[in-house]
Motif scaffolding. Structure first.
Motif, PDB file in Angstrom:
ATOM      1  N   LYS A 170      -4.401  70.923  -5.806  1.00  0.00           N
ATOM      2  CA  LYS A 170      -3.650  71.070  -7.104  1.00  0.00           C
ATOM      3  C   LYS A 170      -3.391  69.852  -7.662  1.00  0.00           C
ATOM      4  N   PRO A 171      -4.185  69.265  -8.438  1.00  0.00           N
ATOM      5  CA  PRO A 171      -3.573  68.065  -9.087  1.00  0.00           C
ATOM      6  C   PRO A 171      -2.427  67.986  -9.980  1.00  0.00           C
ATOM      7  N   ALA A 172      -1.910  66.926  -9.850  1.00  0.00           N
ATOM      8  CA  ALA A 172      -0.561  66.752 -10.754  1.00  0.00           C
ATOM      9  C   ALA A 172      -0.723  67.084 -12.208  1.00  0.00           C
ATOM     10  N   GLU A 173      -0.109  67.895 -12.707  1.00  0.00           N
ATOM     11  CA  GLU A 173      -0.259  68.505 -14.315  1.00  0.00           C
ATOM     12  C   GLU A 173       0.452  67.411 -15.009  1.00  0.00           C
ATOM     13  N   ARG A 174      -0.217  66.090 -15.143  1.00  0.00           N
ATOM     14  CA  ARG A 174       0.085  65.198 -16.149  1.00  0.00           C
ATOM     15  C   ARG A 174      -0.932  64.988 -17.230  1.00  0.00           C
ATOM     16  N   ARG A 175      -0.310  64.549 -18.215  1.00  0.00           N
ATOM     17  CA  ARG A 175      -1.397  64.160 -19.441  1.00  0.00           C
ATOM     18  C   ARG A 175      -1.903  62.888 -19.215  1.00  0.00           C
ATOM     19  N   PRO A 176      -3.075  62.555 -19.637  1.00  0.00           N
ATOM     20  CA  PRO A 176      -3.652  61.150 -19.433  1.00  0.00           C
ATOM     21  C   PRO A 176      -2.783  60.344 -19.969  1.00  0.00           C
ATOM     22  N   ARG A 177      -2.651  59.126 -19.457  1.00  0.00           N
ATOM     23  CA  ARG A 177      -2.048  57.866 -20.077  1.00  0.00           C
ATOM     24  C   ARG A 177      -2.707  57.275 -21.216  1.00  0.00           C
ATOM     25  N   PRO A 178      -2.436  56.758 -22.476  1.00  0.00           N
ATOM     26  CA  PRO A 178      -2.997  56.169 -23.050  1.00  0.00           C
ATOM     27  C   PRO A 178      -3.482  54.809 -22.690  1.00  0.00           C
ATOM     28  N   VAL A 179      -4.604  54.058 -23.233  1.00  0.00           N
ATOM     29  CA  VAL A 179      -4.979  52.799 -22.707  1.00  0.00           C
ATOM     30  C   VAL A 179      -4.193  51.919 -23.723  1.00  0.00           C
ATOM     31  N   VAL A 180      -3.379  50.986 -23.174  1.00  0.00           N
ATOM     32  CA  VAL A 180      -2.569  50.105 -23.834  1.00  0.00           C
ATOM     33  C   VAL A 180      -3.076  48.687 -23.689  1.00  0.00           C
ATOM     34  N   ASN A 181      -3.711  48.118 -24.953  1.00  0.00           N
ATOM     35  CA  ASN A 181      -4.216  46.619 -24.465  1.00  0.00           C
ATOM     36  C   ASN A 181      -3.539  45.604 -25.537  1.00  0.00           C
ATOM     37  N   MET A 240      -9.555  73.689 -29.513  1.00  0.00           N
ATOM     38  CA  MET A 240     -10.327  73.382 -28.071  1.00  0.00           C
ATOM     39  C   MET A 240      -9.852  74.799 -26.948  1.00  0.00           C
ATOM     40  N   HIS A 241     -11.102  75.245 -26.769  1.00  0.00           N
ATOM     41  CA  HIS A 241     -11.065  76.198 -25.632  1.00  0.00           C
ATOM     42  C   HIS A 241     -11.434  75.872 -24.220  1.00  0.00           C
ATOM     43  N   HIS A 242     -12.329  74.913 -24.164  1.00  0.00           N
ATOM     44  CA  HIS A 242     -12.848  74.373 -22.840  1.00  0.00           C
ATOM     45  C   HIS A 242     -13.588  72.991 -23.123  1.00  0.00           C
ATOM     46  N   PRO A 243     -13.545  72.335 -22.093  1.00  0.00           N
ATOM     47  CA  PRO A 243     -13.045  72.726 -20.569  1.00  0.00           C
ATOM     48  C   PRO A 243     -11.718  72.649 -20.406  1.00  0.00           C
ATOM     49  N   PRO A 244     -11.169  73.405 -19.569  1.00  0.00           N
ATOM     50  CA  PRO A 244      -9.767  73.478 -19.100  1.00  0.00           C
ATOM     51  C   PRO A 244      -9.268  72.260 -18.425  1.00  0.00           C
ATOM     52  N   PHE A 245      -8.047  71.877 -18.721  1.00  0.00           N
ATOM     53  CA  PHE A 245      -7.410  70.562 -18.086  1.00  0.00           C
ATOM     54  C   PHE A 245      -6.091  71.215 -17.217  1.00  0.00           C
ATOM     55  N   PRO A 246      -5.735  70.785 -16.520  1.00  0.00           N
ATOM     56  CA  PRO A 246      -4.182  71.142 -15.810  1.00  0.00           C
ATOM     57  C   PRO A 246      -3.300  70.919 -16.575  1.00  0.00           C
ATOM     58  N   ALA A 247      -3.233  69.739 -17.456  1.00  0.00           N
ATOM     59  CA  ALA A 247      -2.005  69.402 -18.382  1.00  0.00           C
ATOM     60  C   ALA A 247      -1.923  70.064 -19.748  1.00  0.00           C
ATOM     61  N   PHE A 248      -3.217  70.830 -20.098  1.00  0.00           N
ATOM     62  CA  PHE A 248      -3.130  71.533 -21.386  1.00  0.00           C
ATOM     63  C   PHE A 248      -3.436  72.771 -21.072  1.00  0.00           C
ATOM     64  N   ARG A 289       8.230  64.424 -25.883  1.00  0.00           N
ATOM     65  CA  ARG A 289       8.376  63.836 -24.407  1.00  0.00           C
ATOM     66  C   ARG A 289       7.623  64.696 -23.624  1.00  0.00           C
ATOM     67  N   TYR A 290       6.563  64.212 -22.987  1.00  0.00           N
ATOM     68  CA  TYR A 290       5.916  65.035 -21.871  1.00  0.00           C
ATOM     69  C   TYR A 290       6.122  64.787 -20.373  1.00  0.00           C
ATOM     70  N   ASP A 291       6.733  63.713 -20.088  1.00  0.00           N
ATOM     71  CA  ASP A 291       7.287  63.503 -18.826  1.00  0.00           C
ATOM     72  C   ASP A 291       8.097  62.237 -18.869  1.00  0.00           C
ATOM     73  N   ASP A 292       8.590  61.708 -17.821  1.00  0.00           N
ATOM     74  CA  ASP A 292       9.476  60.660 -17.807  1.00  0.00           C
ATOM     75  C   ASP A 292       8.906  59.309 -18.305  1.00  0.00           C
ATOM     76  N   GLU A 293       7.571  59.202 -18.543  1.00  0.00           N
ATOM     77  CA  GLU A 293       6.778  58.023 -18.865  1.00  0.00           C
ATOM     78  C   GLU A 293       6.190  58.226 -20.245  1.00  0.00           C
ATOM     79  N   LEU A 294       5.760  59.604 -20.627  1.00  0.00           N
ATOM     80  CA  LEU A 294       4.944  59.609 -22.093  1.00  0.00           C
ATOM     81  C   LEU A 294       5.484  60.313 -23.076  1.00  0.00           C
ATOM     82  N   VAL A 295       5.597  59.583 -24.159  1.00  0.00           N
ATOM     83  CA  VAL A 295       5.853  60.216 -25.390  1.00  0.00           C
ATOM     84  C   VAL A 295       4.801  59.968 -26.412  1.00  0.00           C
ATOM     85  N   LEU A 296       4.593  61.095 -27.074  1.00  0.00           N
ATOM     86  CA  LEU A 296       3.376  61.016 -27.956  1.00  0.00           C
ATOM     87  C   LEU A 296       3.631  61.697 -29.523  1.00  0.00           C
TER      88      LEU A 296
END
Length: 304
Positions: A170-181, A240-248, A289-296
């Motif tokens: 059961k993978p953690a249901e976290r949104r992907p992190r943005p790539v910051v450069n 978006m219908h497919h593919p399913p992702f745990p965070a969505f 805010r989606y979790d302690d780290e991620l705001v979108l």
């Protein structure tokens, strides 16, 4: 493979032996530099620079790799040494691959009619690295591109060949992190403050998004920012219908939002049923805010 250090050292020595060997020899571009490809590229990228049209047109520098690509066929100039290296990694369990990054250097503009030739070398093979995807090795190839026999640029391409890590059931249901450069860090700093910042060229005042290191209109590297008002409309969208992702939780709407300032951004359309989203629908910016780290930044649909 065993995880014993001496086994890794012996295997890595075999990989290192490929450094400096050719990856592609005497490659020839399938087509000369040409105006149709330049036009298609600029349309896809939304680049309207006048430098890429007219009798004195040049090709966008970032097309450097495009002139060396072989399409869906196997590159005939690829060497046995490069195939051997990949086979060695495959047979040792590092059968998965992902492209990680590329770097380009430009030596002279490419113009319609230029005949392209190139050679590639296996520049480096890293030591064993542990990543979230799994343990593996980074392979960097360097391609030297010539136009009419003259050096035109260099393209470095890096892949990771890895053994996929075992995934939890059961993978953690976290949104992907943005790539910051270094080019977009200021944008994400703004998001953390609940401000949607748009780059503005200080030479010609052109607004641009997403963030880039230089102006696509006049070429100036100097810029400042303006804060978006938050008002916009749905320019286009997909559901978006497919593919399913745990965070969505499908189905959900992803919109290309045209901001009141004239630039466009891709984000979720929220607050209205996915099947009620329409082109031209007014939307308003909000920050979630989606979790302690991620705001979108997302966009709330505004219905009559």
């Amino acid at each position: 493979m065993s995880d014993e250090p001496e086994v890794h050292e012996e295997f890595e020595a075999r990989l290192k032996a490929y450094e400096g060997r050719p990856a592609a020899a005497t490659g020839v571009g399938r087509d000369p530099v040409n105006e149709p490809m330049i036009r298609h590229w600029c349309e896809a990228m939304g680049d309207t620079s006048p430098a890429y049209t007219g009798p004195d047109a040049v090709a966008p520098p970032t097309m450097l790799q495009a002139w060396t690509m072989a399409g869906l066929t196997r590159r005939p100039e690829r060497t046995a040494a490069y195939d051997e290296l990949l086979t060695l990694l495959d047979e040792s369990g590092h059968h998965a691959v992902v492209a990680t990054d590329c770097e380009q250097e430009y030596l002279r503009p490419l113009r319609p009619g230029d005949e392209i030739t190139f050679d590639s070398v296996i520049e480096s093979v890293s030591g064993r690295k542990t990543t979230k995807l799994g343990a593996g090795y980074f392979i960097t190839t360097r391609t030297d591109v010539r136009a009419g026999g003259e050096p035109a640029g260099t393209h470095r391409f890096r892949i990771l060949k890895y053994a996929p890590a075992q995934r939890p059931s059961k993978p953690a249901e976290r949104r992907p992190r943005p790539v910051v450069n270094r080019d977009n860090a200021g944008f994400w700093e703004g998001v953390a403050r609940h401000a949607l910042l748009i780059q503005r060229c200080t030479a010609c005042t052109t607004l641009r998004f997403p963030w880039l290191p230089g102006c696509t209109t006049c070429g100036s590297p100097d810029w400042d920012t303006v804060e978006a008002s938050g008002e916009g409309t749905v320019y286009s969208y997909v559901v978006m219908h497919h593919p399913p992702f745990p965070a969505f939780e499908p189905p959900y709407a992803v919109g290309l939002i045209e901001l009141a300032e004239g630039v466009r951004i891709v984000s979720n359309v929220v607050g209205v049923p996915y099947d009620k989203v329409r082109i031209g629908m007014p939307v308003r910016l909000e920050f979630r805010r989606y979790d302690d780290e991620l705001v979108l930044p997302v966009f709330q649909g505004v219905t009559p």
